[in-house]
Design a protein around this motif. Structure first.
Motif, PDB file in Angstrom:
ATOM      1  N   ILE A 120       0.861  -1.185   0.000  1.00  0.00           N
ATOM      2  CA  ILE A 120       0.000   0.000   0.000  1.00  0.00           C
ATOM      3  C   ILE A 120       0.897   1.235   0.000  1.00  0.00           C
ATOM      4  CG2 ILE A 120      -1.894   1.191   1.148  1.00  0.00           C
ATOM      5  CD1 ILE A 120      -2.455  -1.422   2.653  1.00  0.00           C
ATOM      6  N   GLY A 123       0.304   3.647   2.808  1.00  0.00           N
ATOM      7  CA  GLY A 123       0.295   2.854   4.030  1.00  0.00           C
ATOM      8  C   GLY A 123       1.679   2.429   4.467  1.00  0.00           C
ATOM      9  N   TRP A 186      -5.057  -1.651  -4.559  1.00  0.00           N
ATOM     10  CA  TRP A 186      -6.373  -1.172  -4.158  1.00  0.00           C
ATOM     11  C   TRP A 186      -7.086  -2.207  -3.290  1.00  0.00           C
ATOM     12  CZ3 TRP A 186     -11.263  -3.195  -5.308  1.00  0.00           C
ATOM     13  CH2 TRP A 186     -12.339  -2.396  -4.943  1.00  0.00           C
ATOM     14  N   ASP A 189      -5.488  -2.390   0.177  1.00  0.00           N
ATOM     15  CA  ASP A 189      -5.849  -1.167   0.898  1.00  0.00           C
ATOM     16  C   ASP A 189      -7.295  -1.239   1.398  1.00  0.00           C
ATOM     17  OD1 ASP A 189      -5.450   1.562   1.797  1.00  0.00           O
ATOM     18  OD2 ASP A 189      -6.703   2.177   0.126  1.00  0.00           O
ATOM     19  N   ARG A 193      -8.478  -1.133   5.315  1.00  0.00           N
ATOM     20  CA  ARG A 193      -9.384  -0.106   5.834  1.00  0.00           C
ATOM     21  C   ARG A 193     -10.574  -0.738   6.551  1.00  0.00           C
ATOM     22  NH1 ARG A 193      -7.996   4.824   4.223  1.00  0.00           N
ATOM     23  NH2 ARG A 193      -6.670   5.030   2.377  1.00  0.00           N
TER      24      ARG A 193
END
Length: 218
Positions: A120, A123, A186, A189, A193
């Protein structure tokens, strides 16, 4: 358009290519806008499609992995030296919530955070800087970072190889590899989340303040 394959071929065999790959991966370790993932998979897919041998592929992957680990270390040292409060983008509410969540886990599960964070772009900078700010031992961090970077480089090779096997054309293969890599980032991530929003992921006592305590430890 007919000259594009020749231009790409010339770029791939350029003596500046190793320096470019290493530099992009290092800078991306602490400056997310630099696209190391897409650069590496595009170069690999193009080179494989043009018929470069296994030694060339291994060299590109090794440079990417070494550069990624070096970039991670730069982010770690920035966090150790300056903390997170001096980084303007880390003071945004969203990043404060993220770092608070990470701060509660950086010592309990550093390997998981570093390994997952590698995929990420933003991240991984947050994870690596926080690891430095929280006082995690550098040798321990470096071992996790090296493992994560090696796995990341291997994944880049795999994605590039699959793209070439599907399309064959250097340009289209590179574009497909970039698309796959973006989807992978994506997806990881999104999962991360959702994990942070889960009730079990709530940070004890105060949310963002937990990040400040972690920074003070550095």
């Amino acid at each position: 358009m007919d000259a594009l394959p020749d231009l790409i071929s010339a770029l791939i065999v350029s003596p500046w290519l190793p320096i470019l790959i290493a530099a992009v991966c290092i800078i991306d370790g602490f400056f997310p806008p630099v696209p190391s993932e897409t650069t590496v998979v595009a170069v690999l897919a193009t080179g494989i499609a043009l018929g470069h041998d296994h030694w060339w592929i291994a060299a590109v992957a090794a440079l990417a992995g070494l550069g990624a680990a070096a970039g991670d270390s730069v982010a770690f040292l920035i966090g150790r030296r300056f903390g997170l409060e001096r980084l303007a983008w880390m003071r945004r509410p969203r990043m404060r919530r993220t770092t608070a969540w990470l701060a509660a886990r950086v010592h309990a599960a550093p390997a998981t955070l570093v390994l997952v964070g590698r995929y990420i772009p933003v991240g991984r900078v947050a994870v690596n800087a926080l690891a430095g700010a929280s006082g995690l031992h550098y040798r321990r961090f470096l071992a996790y970072s090296a493992l994560a970077s090696a796995a990341w480089a291997a994944m880049c090779v795999a994605i590039a190889s699959v793209s070439v096997a599907w399309l064959g054309n250097p340009v289209y293969s590179a574009l497909l590899a970039i698309g796959i890599m973006l989807l992978v980032g994506w997806g990881i991530d999104l999962v991360a989340r959702r994990r942070m929003r889960a009730p079990s992921g709530a940070v004890a006592a105060g949310g963002p303040e937990a990040a400040g305590g972690a920074e003070a430890a550095g």
